[in-house]
Design an enzyme around this catalytic site. Sequence first.
Site, mmCIF file in Angstrom:
data_model
loop_
_atom_site.group_PDB
_atom_site.id
_atom_site.type_symbol
_atom_site.label_atom_id
_atom_site.label_comp_id
_atom_site.label_asym_id
_atom_site.label_seq_id
_atom_site.Cartn_x
_atom_site.Cartn_y
_atom_site.Cartn_z
ATOM 1 N N HIS A 43 -9.386 -17.475 -0.168
ATOM 2 C CA HIS A 43 -10.570 -17.649 0.678
ATOM 3 C C HIS A 43 -11.500 -18.658 0.021
ATOM 4 C CE1 HIS A 43 -14.077 -16.740 3.128
ATOM 5 N NE2 HIS A 43 -13.214 -16.240 3.978
ATOM 6 N N ASP A 95 -7.076 -11.464 7.135
ATOM 7 C CA ASP A 95 -5.904 -11.651 8.002
ATOM 8 C C ASP A 95 -4.630 -11.030 7.451
ATOM 9 O OD1 ASP A 95 -7.203 -13.113 10.029
ATOM 10 O OD2 ASP A 95 -7.205 -14.894 8.755
HETATM 11 N N1 CMC Z 1 -0.994 -19.660 -1.179
HETATM 12 C C1 CMC Z 1 -0.685 -20.440 -2.232
HETATM 13 N N2 CMC Z 1 -1.575 -21.180 -2.900
HETATM 14 C C2 CMC Z 1 -2.841 -21.155 -2.478
HETATM 15 C C3 CMC Z 1 -3.245 -20.358 -1.380
HETATM 16 C C4 CMC Z 1 -2.269 -19.589 -0.730
HETATM 17 N N3 CMC Z 1 -2.597 -18.817 0.310
HETATM 18 N N4 CMC Z 1 -4.575 -20.522 -1.168
HETATM 19 C C5 CMC Z 1 -4.996 -21.391 -2.095
HETATM 20 N N5 CMC Z 1 -3.962 -21.770 -2.890
HETATM 21 C C6 CMC Z 1 -4.027 -22.640 -4.069
HETATM 22 C C7 CMC Z 1 -4.134 -24.107 -3.686
HETATM 23 O O1 CMC Z 1 -2.856 -24.708 -3.592
HETATM 24 C C8 CMC Z 1 -4.954 -24.652 -4.814
HETATM 25 O O2 CMC Z 1 -4.136 -24.782 -5.954
HETATM 26 P P1 CMC Z 1 -4.408 -25.983 -7.027
HETATM 27 O O3 CMC Z 1 -5.776 -25.735 -7.582
HETATM 28 O O4 CMC Z 1 -3.318 -25.842 -8.023
HETATM 29 O O5 CMC Z 1 -4.312 -27.262 -6.246
HETATM 30 C C9 CMC Z 1 -5.957 -23.530 -5.120
HETATM 31 O O6 CMC Z 1 -5.250 -22.328 -4.737
HETATM 32 C C10 CMC Z 1 -7.269 -23.637 -4.360
HETATM 33 O O7 CMC Z 1 -6.957 -23.718 -2.979
HETATM 34 P P2 CMC Z 1 -7.751 -24.595 -1.947
HETATM 35 O O8 CMC Z 1 -6.874 -24.918 -0.796
HETATM 36 O O9 CMC Z 1 -8.410 -25.745 -2.672
HETATM 37 O O10 CMC Z 1 -8.885 -23.568 -1.533
HETATM 38 P P3 CMC Z 1 -9.796 -23.669 -0.251
HETATM 39 O O11 CMC Z 1 -11.033 -22.927 -0.538
HETATM 40 O O12 CMC Z 1 -9.927 -25.087 0.177
HETATM 41 O O13 CMC Z 1 -8.930 -22.938 0.894
HETATM 42 C C11 CMC Z 1 -7.983 -21.258 2.270
HETATM 43 C C12 CMC Z 1 -9.137 -21.630 1.322
HETATM 44 C C13 CMC Z 1 -8.317 -19.946 2.956
HETATM 45 C C14 CMC Z 1 -7.851 -22.340 3.349
HETATM 46 C C15 CMC Z 1 -6.672 -21.142 1.454
HETATM 47 O O14 CMC Z 1 -6.790 -20.138 0.469
HETATM 48 C C16 CMC Z 1 -5.451 -20.889 2.341
HETATM 49 O O15 CMC Z 1 -4.854 -21.852 2.853
HETATM 50 N N6 CMC Z 1 -5.060 -19.576 2.540
HETATM 51 C C17 CMC Z 1 -3.956 -19.268 3.441
HETATM 52 C C18 CMC Z 1 -4.449 -19.309 4.888
HETATM 53 C C19 CMC Z 1 -5.297 -18.086 5.211
HETATM 54 O O16 CMC Z 1 -4.958 -16.955 4.912
HETATM 55 N N7 CMC Z 1 -6.432 -18.354 5.888
HETATM 56 C C20 CMC Z 1 -7.354 -17.295 6.333
HETATM 57 C C21 CMC Z 1 -8.659 -17.357 5.621
HETATM 58 S S1 CMC Z 1 -9.675 -15.890 5.835
HETATM 59 C C22 CMC Z 1 -10.017 -15.775 7.520
HETATM 60 C C23 CMC Z 1 -10.632 -16.964 8.118
HETATM 61 O O17 CMC Z 1 -11.477 -17.640 7.568
HETATM 62 O O18 CMC Z 1 -10.269 -17.245 9.244
#
Ligand code: CMC
Length: 425
Positions: A303, A360
């Site tokens: 998140h 989720d």
């Molecule tokens: N699986 C694998 N790796 C992950 C995941 C994941 N679900 N989420 C983040 N990472 C890794 C990412 O690759 C990155 O690694 P590195 O630092 O080595 O490059 C690090 O963790 C930070 O991730 P980020 O993408 O920079 O973080 P963010 O704050 O931009 O993204 C997020 C947040 C929710 C989009 C992301 O965690 C994600 O894609 N999660 C899976 C999709 C999901 O479940 N979304 C629902 C969110 S909650 C409900 C809502 O808001 O609707």
Amino acid sequence: MSDKAKLILGDKTFELPTFTGSEGEKAVDITKLRAETGYVTLDTGYMNTGACTSAITFLDGEKGILKYRGYSIEEIAEKSSFLESSYLVFYGKLPTATELKNFEDRIASFDDVPEGIKQQIKAFPKNAHPMAVLASNMVSLSAFYEDMCAQDLTPAQKDTAIVQLMGQIKIMAAYAYRHSQGKDFVKSDKSLDYCSDFIHMMTGDKNVKKEVAKALDILLILHVDHEQNCSTSSVRLVGSSKANIFATISAGVDALWGPLHGGANQAVLEMLAEIKDSGKGYEAFLAEVKDKNSGSRLMGFGHRVYKNFDPRAKIIKVACDTVLATLGVKDPLLDIAKGLEAVALKDEYFVSRKLYPNVDFYSGIIYRALGIPTNMFTVMFAMGRLPGWMAQWKEMVEQPGFKICRPRQIYTGDTTNTYKDIKSR
Ligand code: CMC
């Protein structure tokens, strides 16, 4: 401590005011930054940008706190209903019994949609994603309620907008589902509560189990608002151009659909089903999501704001066990989810990046147990988030100093090019 921030640019020092929110959050106020220094801020993905002040929802990602209007999500989920919490976020206070009854009755009075909307739903292919249908229906309402499309709605029109959209989103969502099944629409029944009526319109059965309606109600409560997430920010952005309320909310539906946001609930179920069908062990699956080249993620994990735990996920995990036990449902996907969570929470990759289950991760398993099909999950999220979008829009348009949202950029493209005639390129 000084309430000014100092910014040194070359040999000049500028003082910027700071701002402290009611929960102690601190911000540097850069409203005059460009005018005074010629600089703007660069914050890709808005990781550090407070786009507005808001009195609706507070969340502390480090401590795993979520509050609507100062009430903890745990207390609201236990004591309130979806419609009561919707009233709370929209009007800023808990309703009296009379106010709540009036709100419920007004929502129930919107028990139909214009004939043109029904025709529009029928014109979609049966396999259309219900989010496509919902987003289209939502913006199309503007063609049927011209008086509600004024640039500035009166207070009475805003009161109508919330009850109308809460009433009609339920109908459009259920009708989109019925159409996908090749079945006739089922008319809303005002005598049923909100969630029971929705399930009745989907299934055609008025005898909705109390436990089923209650579980759905809790899920909707947990989705009511979540401050400046992607869809809410889209609602604010579109609404700031004074686009009509239907177009504004439709933008929220569109933004929510993406798998990194609301679409994650559908993606989680598809992921769990794939793990089950492929016979892959958790380790093999986790190795895949840890491999940056694989392009896959552990859906329902991570998140932007929560870096400890998502309080909504905690409530949902408990609700999941209760609902499945009450309904006597045994779902192998729940075992896979729990197994996956246990392994991931011990894995250095997830621990070091502070990735925890989000709202989720388990919600889809409850929806499934309630008989709601996978492609409707994000629609359920939209139904839950609607009052939050409406509250955020209302707050924005009523705030003194209201302005169109228009971020800046730093241009990095070519500076001067010599134009060549098309034949000589
Ligand atoms: N699986 C694998 N790796 C992950 C995941 C994941 N679900 N989420 C983040 N990472 C890794 C990412 O690759 C990155 O690694 P590195 O630092 O080595 O490059 C690090 O963790 C930070 O991730 P980020 O993408 O920079 O973080 P963010 O704050 O931009 O993204 C997020 C947040 C929710 C989009 C992301 O965690 C994600 O894609 N999660 C899976 C999709 C999901 O479940 N979304 C629902 C969110 S909650 C409900 C809502 O808001 O609707």
